[in-house]
Design an enzyme around this catalytic site. Structure first.
Site, PDB file in Angstrom:
ATOM      1  N   GLU A   8     -38.950  -3.421   1.396  1.00  0.00           N
ATOM      2  CA  GLU A   8     -38.462  -4.225   2.659  1.00  0.00           C
ATOM      3  C   GLU A   8     -37.714  -2.986   3.498  1.00  0.00           C
ATOM      4  O   GLU A   8     -37.069  -1.955   2.449  1.00  0.00           O
ATOM      5  CB  GLU A   8     -37.459  -5.072   2.022  1.00  0.00           C
ATOM      6  CG  GLU A   8     -36.384  -5.652   2.866  1.00  0.00           C
ATOM      7  CD  GLU A   8     -35.254  -6.122   2.242  1.00  0.00           C
ATOM      8  OE1 GLU A   8     -34.358  -6.885   2.764  1.00  0.00           O
ATOM      9  OE2 GLU A   8     -35.275  -6.375   0.886  1.00  0.00           O
ATOM     10  N   ILE A  14     -34.477  -1.353   5.042  1.00  0.00           N
ATOM     11  CA  ILE A  14     -32.929  -1.610   4.993  1.00  0.00           C
ATOM     12  C   ILE A  14     -32.571  -0.935   6.029  1.00  0.00           C
ATOM     13  O   ILE A  14     -32.402   0.466   5.983  1.00  0.00           O
ATOM     14  CB  ILE A  14     -32.348  -1.488   3.813  1.00  0.00           C
ATOM     15  CG1 ILE A  14     -32.821  -1.825   2.397  1.00  0.00           C
ATOM     16  CG2 ILE A  14     -30.760  -1.527   4.053  1.00  0.00           C
ATOM     17  CD1 ILE A  14     -32.469  -3.527   2.558  1.00  0.00           C
ATOM     18  N   ASP A  72     -29.859   7.281 -11.734  1.00  0.00           N
ATOM     19  CA  ASP A  72     -30.019   8.651 -10.937  1.00  0.00           C
ATOM     20  C   ASP A  72     -29.125   8.307  -9.741  1.00  0.00           C
ATOM     21  O   ASP A  72     -29.547   8.478  -8.436  1.00  0.00           O
ATOM     22  CB  ASP A  72     -31.327   8.809 -10.297  1.00  0.00           C
ATOM     23  CG  ASP A  72     -31.709  10.280  -9.803  1.00  0.00           C
ATOM     24  OD1 ASP A  72     -30.700  11.004 -10.031  1.00  0.00           O
ATOM     25  OD2 ASP A  72     -32.695  10.534  -8.950  1.00  0.00           O
TER      26      ASP A  72
END
Length: 283
Positions: free
Chosen positions: A92, A94, A191
């Site tokens: 998706e 963003i 991370d």
């Protein structure tokens, strides 16, 4: 640019026509593209399938596991797989915006709630990656065992193969095992530096590029302090929701060592002195 064969494959997966493809910058491991279809925009990451086996599979699993916590906005995994010799991940899109006025408070609260997701062990169901390096997640009973055997030792071994030597590693590991808090595991991003969060259309934090595990939560906190990019309000709110163990600030360098070793192994000698200084501190 992407070949017509790959574009056609993506069109079949998405059941949509790709109208525009645009390279995106920011990643130093994979090729990344923004594809505009007749219906939406999606992000595609690609690499040679043999170069980093199951990297996108691991990333997809990490994103889905993060999404399942119902804390942060996480980009939806649309598809992943291999086409001939190319592995790919479709996500998706963003759209980045400006942070809301309470962005850092929300970030701190969501991170604290994420870290309260726990398991009876340290580790994860699969190995994954830290950057482009393998990351190991064999189940361990304690935070110190996990951090030393699954995080530090593989990086020390790789550093040795690359010609970087450290003295007193056994003594260092024994000494830090007494410093690491004996608290339950936390589900961590793994991370969490400034390049791995985004700001969604509502001005709220969105996490990307995870290296997840059930691990010491101070690993996320340490990484967030390594390169900066996070405001103090985040940590204040975090500590109100899920108070840190005593002397956590003194332990930051212990947990930064893993990330510095990874950078040493990825990018070379400019990170050697920082890693050696942390080891010498605990000898």
């Amino acid at each position: 640019m992407l070949s017509q064969n790959i574009i056609h494959h993506f069109e079949e997966l998405l059941s949509e026509e790709v109208i525009v493809q645009q390279p995106l910058s920011g990643g130093d491991i994979n090729e990344v593209y923004l594809l505009t279809t007749n219906n939406r925009k999606v992000v595609v990451k690609l690499n040679k399938a043999a170069r980093f086996p199951k990297m996108f599979e691991a990333e997809a699993m990490g994103l889905q596991k993060l999404k399942n916590t119902n804390t942060f906005k996480i980009p939806k995994v649309l598809h992943f797989g291999v086409l001939k010799d190319v592995s790919f991940l479709i996500l998706e899109y963003i759209a980045a915006t400006q942070p809301a006025a309470n962005f850092w408070e929300v970030f701190g609260r969501k991170l604290a709630i994420l870290h309260q997701h726990t398991e009876s062990y340290f580790g994860f169901e699969e190995n994954n990656y830290i950057g482009s390096l393998p990351q190991y997640n064999q189940s361990c009973e304690s935070a110190s065992e996990f951090y030393i055997t699954q995080r530090l030792e593989p990086q020390f071994s790789l550093a040795s193969q690359k010609g970087f030597s450290f003295s007193g590693i056994n003594t260092f590991c024994k000494n830090i095992s007494n410093e690491i808090p004996n608290e339950p595991s936390s589900f961590i991003h793994g991370d969490l530096w400034g390049g791995n969060y985004m700001i969604d259309k509502n001005g709220m934090p969105c996490l990307i590029d995870p290296a997840v595990a059930y691990a010491p939560r101070e690993m996320d906190i340490a990484m967030m302090h390594l390169f900066g990019g996070f405001k103090s309000k985040l940590f204040e709110v975090y500590n109100e929701v899920f108070p840190m163990q005593k002397e956590w600030k003194e332990r930051i360098s212990i947990f930064q060592l893993y990330y510095l070793l990874a950078h040493l192994n990825l990018f070379g000698s400019s990170y050697y002195s920082r890693t050696k200084n942390i080891i010498d501190k605990y000898l």
